[in-house]
Design an enzyme around this catalytic site. Structure first.
Site, short mmCIF file in Angstrom:
data_model
loop_
_atom_site.label_atom_id
_atom_site.label_comp_id
_atom_site.label_asym_id
_atom_site.label_seq_id
_atom_site.Cartn_x
_atom_site.Cartn_y
_atom_site.Cartn_z
N HIS A 1 17.21 56.47 10.55
CA HIS A 1 18.14 57.13 9.64
C HIS A 1 19.52 57.21 10.29
O HIS A 1 19.83 58.18 10.99
CB HIS A 1 17.63 58.54 9.31
CG HIS A 1 18.26 59.15 8.10
ND1 HIS A 1 18.01 58.72 6.83
CD2 HIS A 1 19.13 60.18 7.98
CE1 HIS A 1 18.67 59.46 5.97
NE2 HIS A 1 19.38 60.35 6.64
N TYR B 1 17.06 74.51 20.80
CA TYR B 1 16.31 75.75 21.04
C TYR B 1 14.99 75.80 20.29
O TYR B 1 14.22 76.74 20.47
CB TYR B 1 17.15 76.96 20.64
CG TYR B 1 18.44 77.10 21.41
CD1 TYR B 1 18.43 77.20 22.79
CD2 TYR B 1 19.66 77.14 20.74
CE1 TYR B 1 19.61 77.33 23.50
CE2 TYR B 1 20.85 77.28 21.44
CZ TYR B 1 20.82 77.36 22.83
OH TYR B 1 21.99 77.49 23.53
N ARG C 1 19.37 59.21 -0.64
CA ARG C 1 19.61 60.53 -0.07
C ARG C 1 19.04 61.67 -0.90
O ARG C 1 18.22 62.44 -0.42
CB ARG C 1 21.13 60.77 0.12
CG ARG C 1 21.77 59.90 1.17
CD ARG C 1 23.18 60.39 1.46
NE ARG C 1 23.90 59.51 2.37
CZ ARG C 1 25.13 59.74 2.83
NH1 ARG C 1 25.76 60.83 2.46
NH2 ARG C 1 25.73 58.91 3.65
#
Length: 847
Positions: free
Chosen positions: A86, A129, A40
């Site tokens: 992932h 968006y 990570r």
């Protein structure tokens, strides 16, 4: 009643297993820490990516979201990455995607975002968006990934495979930096300039034993996306040596008249990851608490067209430089950045310095290119084998057809073809699948041509695999191509804090980060000195004493007290190569001539003062010229000249030389009565000024061209003209040539003048230190008439075809690198057309 049956024992999968709590906690925490560290938070030193970033770029590449394709919804990208590679939260994936697309975070963004991807003060819009696709530089990270260049591993559910690392055609970790918090460790790496990092990597490829000092000649410091200034290079040097260090970033500011009677401080570049709203809030807080005085208002005029622009009003009667020093002290206009170069190397977290980071990338890139070469070699050998079999078949095509027609099935035909024509099984299969249109005579010619081309390619690939120097040259060429395609000028100015509080520009480099940034009318040096000294006091008046304003070859400006000329000899100081010096007074003005033909008025008082040392003073306390003169982002200051009074014809004419071979002397007294900038020459389209100075009638004018020609003639042959004139022919240029240097030399100092020329190839990457340099006395070159071709100044060596740098002036000549460090020049060569001596180090300027 019947006796009840004994109870059924519970299934084995529901058995309760007793476990010691400290052991369980220890095991679980170690597994969690391992997952955070390796999967990570920490980037891989080879491609500079964390696993989630790597998966995003790889999946977008597999989705075909290339720069020439339309954008797609970010939600779709996040969904595909989460479902295939992932298996973590979509929020974390989207945050990583957004960071890859933010130009204020990444020095070289890898994702081309469409929509609101956030700002320094606000977060991005929801993924439904926004839209995204790969940016062009990202293709260099994933290029050749299907040619067995990297290892693949199963994904989380073993249904797909993903790359363990990307091929990475450029040092992404250094270029874009990284930040992350793991368990017990963290990483925080600043971005750097792509061209500088690639130059260092290429130097390491050519010189595997290169020292850190040699590499820092190419990478003097970080290059932040927002520009600004970095103050204090000791922490950077420590970080490059050990992997840990600290430096301060400072906003770029200038002092302007915001109204007819009111001055203000205009902020055009902010420290790394500092937003305007954060600065404004802090200013209001410190004004309310009485820590800041002299501020009337703050306005945020930032927009997409003009970039960052914060206007801070200063009360009448307050010194703007003192107010600016207090702003640096009490607000985020000066911020600190702690470098902690922790990354994964061979699966282990390590803290690396600059040389180790470059070494890991270079070794990775050598492995990638070697594996790619072996893959391509195998493919071409397979194709060559098939082409050779097909040519055998076409020669005896009738017999081939007979064998096939007389066979009962394909297997029999294959076996008989192998026996009759001594073919391999792949060749026989290829012939059986042959289309009849390939049997034409033209196809035979094509096959023979393909066979020859394959043989040449195979020989070339085998040579690369058998010769490590060829392999390194291949990697170096590919790095140079990436730097040429995606490289941009440096944005961040590097200032080295001295013990007395003075600032020194490292190399004089630093272009504006946004439109309208980079220019400064402020007395920045006084504020910087007061800030570092911790007093915050700036004197309100300065005596109008005689002084000299100096311009260094690395673009630094400073002044020294006294009317005496600066000596031409001295110690080997940083930035001590001078190209201009003008006599004036502390409250006077000098003119800065730009390459666009403008004269920009510069206040002498705004230039930092440096002490006179034994011999020549060091400009290590200077400021970049573009921060002291109101120049445009694409303008470059080429020289300083005195400014007379309008109508006063007693001064010495200004002389200009352009790249197109034009020379002009400007009439003294032609300055306008009003204005801080005006044109002094009408340039032709595409032409630029390369030299500016002063020239009396008795002086000698010298022009040096890129094809190694030198012409000198009397200045009296160039009659002075008005500001609007375009000059006259100075030197006759050959096709493709241009003027690279000019000079005005007093006739009584002609015997002491020298010519320094630096030759290199047209395709050489700037700052790599290749090429040769020559020093020759000027009087070895005969004088010729104006507008003639001159004489040869240097003979090119193999690989050289042009002069990339030249200087003419009264010696001794001094050369400096990009960091202002002295570079040795060879002894003078009396032969005017001799070859040069190989460069000992990259040269950024001569004076």
């Amino acid at each position: 009643m019947p006796k009840s049956a004994p109870p059924t024992p519970p299934p084995t999968d529901h058995l309760i297993v007793e476990q010691d709590l400290p052991t369980e906690m220890r095991t679980s925490f170690l597994e969690y820490a391992y997952s955070v560290i390796y999967a990570r938070a920490l980037p891989d030193a080879r491609d500079g990516l964390k696993p989630v970033q790597r998966r995003i770029l790889f999946q977008m590449d597999r989705m075909g979201l290339r720069p020439d394709r339309p954008h797609v919804k970010s939600s779709r990208v996040v969904g595909d990455v989460m479902g295939r590679l992932h298996p973590h939260g979509d929020v974390a994936i989207y945050e990583a995607l957004v960071r890859l697309a933010q130009p204020f975070t990444m020095r070289l963004p890898l994702v081309d975002g469409h929509g609101n991807f956030g700002s320094l003060d606000d977060g991005p819009a929801a993924p439904r968006y926004t839209e995204a696709r790969l940016a062009a530089p990202a293709l260099s990270l994933t290029a050749d990934i299907d040619e067995d260049t990297v290892d693949f591993a199963p994904n989380y559910d073993y249904t797909l495979t993903e790359p363990e690392v990307l091929p990475a055609a450029f040092p992404n970790l250094l270029v874009n930096g990284a930040s992350g918090i793991a368990v017990g460790m963290a990483t925080n790496m600043p971005p750097h300039n792509l061209t500088e990092v690639v130059a260092a990597a290429r130097h390491l490829l050519a010189h595997p034993d290169a020292t850190l000092e040699e590499l820092m000649a190419f990478v003097p410091g970080p290059d932040l996306p927002a520009g600004g200034m970095i103050v204090g290079l000791d922490g950077i040097r420590e970080a490059y040596r050990t992997g840990r260090g600290k430096f301060s970033t400072r906003a770029t500011a200038r002092i302007e008249n915001i109204t007819a009677r009111k001055k203000g401080i205009v902020i055009t570049e902010l420290p790394y990851l500092v937003g305007p709203e954060k600065v404004i809030a802090r200013i209001k807080e410190t004004v309310s608490s009485k820590k800041l005085q002299g501020i009337t208002d703050v306005a945020d005029l930032t927009d997409r067209k003009h970039g960052t622009r914060l206007v801070i009003g200063v009360k009448n009667g307050y010194n703007p430089e003192a107010v600016l020093a207090q702003l640096y002290r009490h607000t985020p206009l000066e911020d600190s950045f702690g470098i902690n170069n922790v990354c994964l190397v061979d699966g282990q977290p390590r803290t690396l310095g600059l040389r180790e980071l470059l070494d890991v990338f270079v070794r990775h890139r050598l492995t990638v290119v070697e594996r790619r070469t072996r893959f391509r070699l195998g493919k071409r050998r397979e194709r060559q084998h098939l082409v050779e079999g097909l040519l055998i078949a076409i020669v005896d095509i009738d017999e081939v057809i007979q064998v096939i027609r007389s066979s009962e099935d394909a297997a029999t035909a294959r076996r008989r073809l192998m026996q009759v024509f001594d073919l391999s099984e792949p060749q026989a299969n290829y012939i059986l699948e042959l289309q009849l249109r390939r049997l034409t005579k033209f196809s035979v010619i094509e096959l023979e041509k393909e066979r020859d081309e394959l043989a040449a390619e195979i020989a070339e690939l085998e040579a690369i695999l058998n010769d490590e120097s060829l392999l390194r040259d291949t990697v170096s060429r590919e790095l140079a191509a990436v730097a040429e395609e995606f490289g941009t000028p440096r944005r961040t100015v590097l200032l080295e804090a001295a013990g007395t509080g003075a600032g020194a520009l490292n190399g004089g480099v630093g272009a504006p980060g946004g439109a309208g940034a980079g220019a400064s009318q402020a007395m920045r040096q006084a504020a910087a000195v007061s800030l570092m000294a911790g007093t915050g006091e700036v004197p309100l008046t300065v005596p109008d004493d005689p002084c000299r304003v100096l311009l260094s070859a690395t673009g630094l400006v400073a002044r020294v007290g006294g009317a005496e000329p600066v000596p031409r000899s001295g110690g080997r100081q940083r930035h001590d190569a001078l190209v201009s010096q003008v006599a004036t007074t502390a409250r006077g003005h000098v003119g800065a001539i730009t390459d666009t033909g403008r004269l920009v008025r510069m206040e002498v008082l705004s230039t930092p003062e440096v002490p006179r040392l034994e011999g020549a003073p060091s400009l290590a306390g200077g400021q970049p010229a573009r921060l002291l003169a109101d120049v445009e982002p694409d303008e470059r200051i080429v020289g300083l000249v005195p400014i007379g009074s309008p109508g006063d014809t007693s001064g010495t004419p200004i002389v200009l030389a352009t790249a197109g071979g034009v020379v002009k002397r400007v009439k003294p007294g032609s300055e306008p009565k009003h204005g801080d900038a005006w044109e002094v020459i009408a340039l032709a389209d595409g032409d630029r000024v390369v030299f500016a100075g002063a020239a009396a009638d008795s002086d000698m004018l010298v022009l040096v061209t890129s094809d190694a020609r030198l012409l000198r003639f009397e200045a009296a042959k160039v009659r002075p003209q008005g500001r609007g004139a375009g000059g006259m022919a100075g030197v006759a240029l050959h096709e493709g040539a241009r003027v690279v240097a000019g000079a005005s030399v007093p006739v009584d100092l002609l015997a002491e003048a020298v010519v320094v020329t630096v030759a290199d190839g047209a395709g050489a990457l700037p700052g790599t230190g290749s090429g040769s340099v020559k020093v020759t006395p000027l009087d070895r070159y005969p004088a010729k008439g104006r507008a003639t071709g001159g004489v040869r100044a240097q003979r090119f060596l193999r690989g050289e075809d042009q002069l990339v740098l030249a200087w003419v002036g009264v010696g001794p000549a001094r050369a400096v690198g990009s960091g202002g460090q002295p570079v040795d020049l060879p002894d003078p060569d009396e032969r005017r057309d001799a070859s040069g001596t190989p460069l000992s180090a990259p040269i950024a300027g001569i004076g």
